[in-house]
Scaffold this active site. Structure first.
Site, short mmCIF file in Angstrom:
data_model
loop_
_atom_site.label_atom_id
_atom_site.label_comp_id
_atom_site.label_asym_id
_atom_site.label_seq_id
_atom_site.Cartn_x
_atom_site.Cartn_y
_atom_site.Cartn_z
N LYS A 222 -9.99 -7.67 7.09
CA LYS A 222 -8.98 -7.33 8.11
C LYS A 222 -9.47 -7.93 9.41
O LYS A 222 -10.43 -7.44 10.00
CB LYS A 222 -8.89 -5.82 8.29
CG LYS A 222 -8.10 -5.10 7.23
CD LYS A 222 -8.02 -3.63 7.56
CE LYS A 222 -7.40 -2.87 6.40
NZ LYS A 222 -7.77 -1.45 6.41
N GLY B 78 -4.35 -4.85 5.74
CA GLY B 78 -3.32 -4.66 6.77
C GLY B 78 -3.57 -3.39 7.54
O GLY B 78 -4.28 -2.48 7.07
N SER C 220 0.86 -1.18 0.00
CA SER C 220 0.00 0.00 0.00
C SER C 220 0.90 1.24 0.00
O SER C 220 1.74 1.40 0.89
CB SER C 220 -0.87 -0.05 1.26
OG SER C 220 -1.65 1.10 1.37
N LYS D 108 -0.98 -0.89 -4.46
CA LYS D 108 -2.22 -0.17 -4.11
C LYS D 108 -1.84 1.28 -3.85
O LYS D 108 -0.94 1.56 -3.05
CB LYS D 108 -2.83 -0.83 -2.87
CG LYS D 108 -3.76 0.03 -2.04
CD LYS D 108 -4.54 -0.84 -1.05
CE LYS D 108 -4.73 -0.15 0.29
NZ LYS D 108 -5.46 -0.99 1.26
N LEU D 109 -2.52 2.18 -4.53
CA LEU D 109 -2.27 3.61 -4.32
C LEU D 109 -3.37 4.18 -3.44
O LEU D 109 -4.56 3.99 -3.71
CB LEU D 109 -2.28 4.37 -5.65
CG LEU D 109 -1.32 3.90 -6.75
CD1 LEU D 109 -1.45 4.81 -7.96
CD2 LEU D 109 0.12 3.90 -6.24
N LYS D 110 -2.97 4.90 -2.41
CA LYS D 110 -3.95 5.64 -1.62
C LYS D 110 -4.38 6.85 -2.45
O LYS D 110 -3.52 7.52 -3.05
CB LYS D 110 -3.31 6.11 -0.30
CG LYS D 110 -3.03 4.96 0.66
CD LYS D 110 -4.33 4.36 1.17
CE LYS D 110 -4.10 3.46 2.36
NZ LYS D 110 -5.36 2.92 2.89
N GLU E 55 -11.10 0.60 -3.58
CA GLU E 55 -11.43 0.20 -2.20
C GLU E 55 -12.08 1.37 -1.47
O GLU E 55 -11.57 2.49 -1.50
CB GLU E 55 -10.10 -0.20 -1.52
CG GLU E 55 -10.23 -0.69 -0.09
CD GLU E 55 -8.86 -1.15 0.45
OE1 GLU E 55 -7.91 -1.35 -0.34
OE2 GLU E 55 -8.74 -1.27 1.68
N ASP F 166 -7.20 2.93 -3.06
CA ASP F 166 -7.95 2.91 -1.80
C ASP F 166 -8.23 4.36 -1.38
O ASP F 166 -7.30 5.13 -1.15
CB ASP F 166 -7.12 2.20 -0.72
CG ASP F 166 -7.87 2.05 0.60
OD1 ASP F 166 -9.03 2.48 0.69
OD2 ASP F 166 -7.27 1.48 1.55
N ASP G 14 -13.88 -2.09 2.59
CA ASP G 14 -12.97 -2.30 3.72
C ASP G 14 -13.73 -1.84 4.97
O ASP G 14 -14.41 -2.62 5.64
CB ASP G 14 -11.67 -1.50 3.46
CG ASP G 14 -10.70 -1.48 4.64
OD1 ASP G 14 -11.01 -2.07 5.69
OD2 ASP G 14 -9.62 -0.86 4.53
N ASN H 274 -10.25 5.25 1.31
CA ASN H 274 -10.58 5.41 2.73
C ASN H 274 -11.76 6.37 2.93
O ASN H 274 -11.69 7.31 3.71
CB ASN H 274 -9.37 5.85 3.56
CG ASN H 274 -8.35 4.74 3.74
OD1 ASN H 274 -7.26 4.80 3.16
ND2 ASN H 274 -8.69 3.72 4.49
O1 SMG Z 1 -0.52 -2.85 6.71
O2 SMG Z 1 0.13 -2.54 4.67
C1 SMG Z 1 -0.54 -2.22 5.65
C2 SMG Z 1 -1.42 -1.01 5.55
C3 SMG Z 1 -2.37 -1.13 4.41
O3 SMG Z 1 -3.37 0.75 3.43
C4 SMG Z 1 -3.37 -0.01 4.37
N1 SMG Z 1 -4.25 0.08 5.37
O4 SMG Z 1 -7.47 1.32 4.60
O5 SMG Z 1 -6.50 -0.46 3.99
C5 SMG Z 1 -6.49 0.60 4.62
C6 SMG Z 1 -5.28 1.07 5.40
C7 SMG Z 1 -5.63 1.38 6.82
C8 SMG Z 1 -4.51 1.90 7.64
S1 SMG Z 1 -4.03 3.43 7.12
C9 SMG Z 1 -3.05 4.18 8.28
MG MG Z 2 -8.51 0.25 3.05
#
Ligand code: SMG
Ligand code: MG
Length: 366
Positions: A261, A289, A133, A159-161, A212, A187, A237, A189
Site C-alpha cells: 500500500k 487499498g 474486500s 477477500k473476506l475480512k 493477510e 484479512d 500488510d 487486520n
Molecule cells: O480500498 O478496497 C479498499 C479497502 C481494502 O480491506 C481493505 N483495506 O487492511 O487491507 C486492509 C484494509 C484497510 C482499510 S480498512 C477500513
Molecule cells: Mg489488510
C-alpha cells in the site's frame, strides 16, 4: 521545480455501505488531500490515514499537523520527486503523511513533463485484474449475497475480512456456495495471536490464496512461527512500512506474499523499491487499498500494473465505496481497471463534486 504553495483539503465521502473490519466500522471516509501548486502544474496526493489510529498509529488530524508543522516547511526550494523523500527522512514515522506530500509533488512533476504514473513507475500492462474486500457482516446469508453481487460485477478475487468468531464458518460458506475455483483470501487486520495457531490452521482446508496480517503489526517473529504451522501462505500488510521491513520479513520467513500500500509505506517510490525487492526474492506482491477516492485509486492502478504484482489487488471500482467519486469514476471492465495514460495521475477532481464534499481547506505558501 519550484512549489509555490500547498493546499491541505479535508473532504468527507459517505460510503455506499458501512465497512466493518476487526478494528471498527467505517461509515464515511474522512480524507486529507494534498495539492502541490507549481508555476506550471498542480499535483494531488491522497493521505490514507483514517480518522482514528486503529489500523495504524497514524490518523488524519495527526497527518495534517505533521504536514503543516514539519514536512511542508522542510521541502527544498528546488524540488523533484526524488528529493522529497530525502528532505522528509529526518522526521521519524508519519509515512502516510509523507506519502501524500510526495505523491502530490510527483504528480505535479509528472504533469509538467507529460509522463503518466504508469510509465514513470514501470507499468507492464494497460489494465489490472481487480479484487474486492468484503467487510464483516451480521450473518452468513448477508455475506453470501454481498459476495454474489461482487462476482456478478466481475471481480476476479474475493477477500473476506475476518476476526475471532467470524472466520472458519464464513470462509466455509463462501467456498461451498461459489466453488473451489473462486480466488479467495482473508484479512484479519492483526486480530489474532500465536495462541490461535491451531484455530487458524482450520482455514488450511479451504485453499485460500493467503491469510493477510493475522497477528499484530510488530509480530514479525511470531508470523514466522505461524508460517511454519499453516499451509495457507501468510501475507503481511500492516507489518510492512518500508523496504527494510520487507527485507526483514523475507529473511525471517514471516511472509511469502506482501500487500503493498503506497500510502502506508511512504509513497510510490518506496512501493516500487518493495516491489523490486520482493520480485528479486520470488515473493508475490499485490496492491492494497485504503478506500481511496479516484485520485489515490489512479496511482494504485498504475502501480498494480508493475510486473511483480502477480495477484489481483484491492483496486476496486469507485462504486464499491462511493456513489459519486471526486474524479470520473473507475469502472470495472471484465473484472479489470484500465491504467490511466494521461500526464501524472491521469485523472482530475471534478471541481463541483470536490467542493460539495470539502469540509475545510488550508493554504500554505512556500
Ligand atoms: O480500498 O478496497 C479498499 C479497502 C481494502 O480491506 C481493505 N483495506 O487492511 O487491507 C486492509 C484494509 C484497510 C482499510 S480498512 C477500513
Ligand atoms: Mg489488510
Amino acid at each position: 521545480m519550484k512549489v509555490t504553495g500547498i493546499e491541505l483539503r479535508r473532504i468527507a465521502m459517505p460510503l455506499v455501505a458501512p465497512f466493518r473490519t476487526s478494528f471498527g466500522v467505517e461509515h464515511d471516509r474522512d480524507v486529507l488531500l494534498v495539492r502541490a501548486v507549481t508555476p506550471d502544474a498542480e499535483g494531488w496526493g491522497e493521505c490514507v490515514a483514517m480518522t482514528e489510529p486503529l489500523y495504524s498509529s497514524e490518523y488524519v488530524d495527526g497527518a495534517a499537523e505533521v504536514l503543516r508543522r514539519f514536512l511542508i516547511p522542510a521541502l527544498p526550494e528546488d524540488v523533484d520527486a526524488y528529493r522529497v523523500g530525502r528532505a522528509l527522512e529526518p522526521f521519524k514515522g508519519h509515512r502516510m503523511a509523507k506519502a501524500a506530500l510526495e505523491t502530490a509533488i510527483l504528480d505535479a512533476w509528472l504533469r509538467t513533463s507529460g509522463e503518466s504514473f504508469g510509465r514513470f513507475l514501470g507499468a507492464a500492462a494497460d489494465r489490472v485484474p481487480c479484487g474486492v474486500s468484503v467487510g464483516i457482516m451480521d450473518s452468513v446469508p448477508e455475506l453470501l449475497d454481498a459476495v454474489a453481487g461482487y462476482i456478478d460485477e466481475g471481480y476476479v478475487r474475493i477477500k473476506l475480512k475476518i476476526e475471532p468468531g467470524w472466520d472458519v464458518e464464513p470462509v466455509r460458506a463462501v467456498r461451498e456456495r461459489f466453488g473451489d475455483d473462486l480466488l479467495l483470501q482473508v484479512d484479519a487486520n492483526a486480530a489474532y495471536t500465536l495462541v490461535d495457531a491451531p484455530h487458524l490452521a482450520r482455514l488450511d482446508a479451504f485453499g485460500l490464496l493467503l491469510i493477510e496480517q493475522p497477528l499484530a503489526n510488530d509480530d514479525l517473529v511470531q508470523h514466522a512461527q505461524l508460517a511454519k504451522r499453516l499451509t495457507t501462505p501468510i501475507c503481511l500488510d500492516e507489518s510492512i512500512e518500508s523496504a527494510e521491513h520487507a527485507a526483514a520479513a523475507i529473511t525471517l520467513g514471516a511472509c511469502s506474499i506482501v500487500n503493498i500500500k503506497p500510502g502506508r509505506i511512504g509513497g510510490y517510490l518506496e512501493a516500487r523499491r518493495i516491489h523490486d525487492l520482493c520480485r528479486a526474492h520470488g515473493i508475490a506482491v499485490w496492491c492494497g487499498g485504503m478506500l481511496e477516492t479516484g485520485l489515490g485509486r489512479a496511482a494504485n492502478v498504475a502501480l498494480a500494473a508493475l510486473p511483480g504484482f502477480t495477484l489481483p489487488g484491492d483496486t476496486s471500482g469507485s462504486r464499491r465505496y462511493y456513489a459519486t467519486d471526486i474524479t470520473e469514476p473507475f469502472v470495472l471492465e471484465d473484472g479489470h481497471l484500465r491504467v490511466p495514460t494521461g500526464p501524472g495521475l491521469g485523472v482530475d477532481p471534478i471541481p463541483a463534486v470536490l467542493d460539495e464534499v470539502t469540509v475545510s481547506t488550508e493554504w500554505i505558501t512556500l
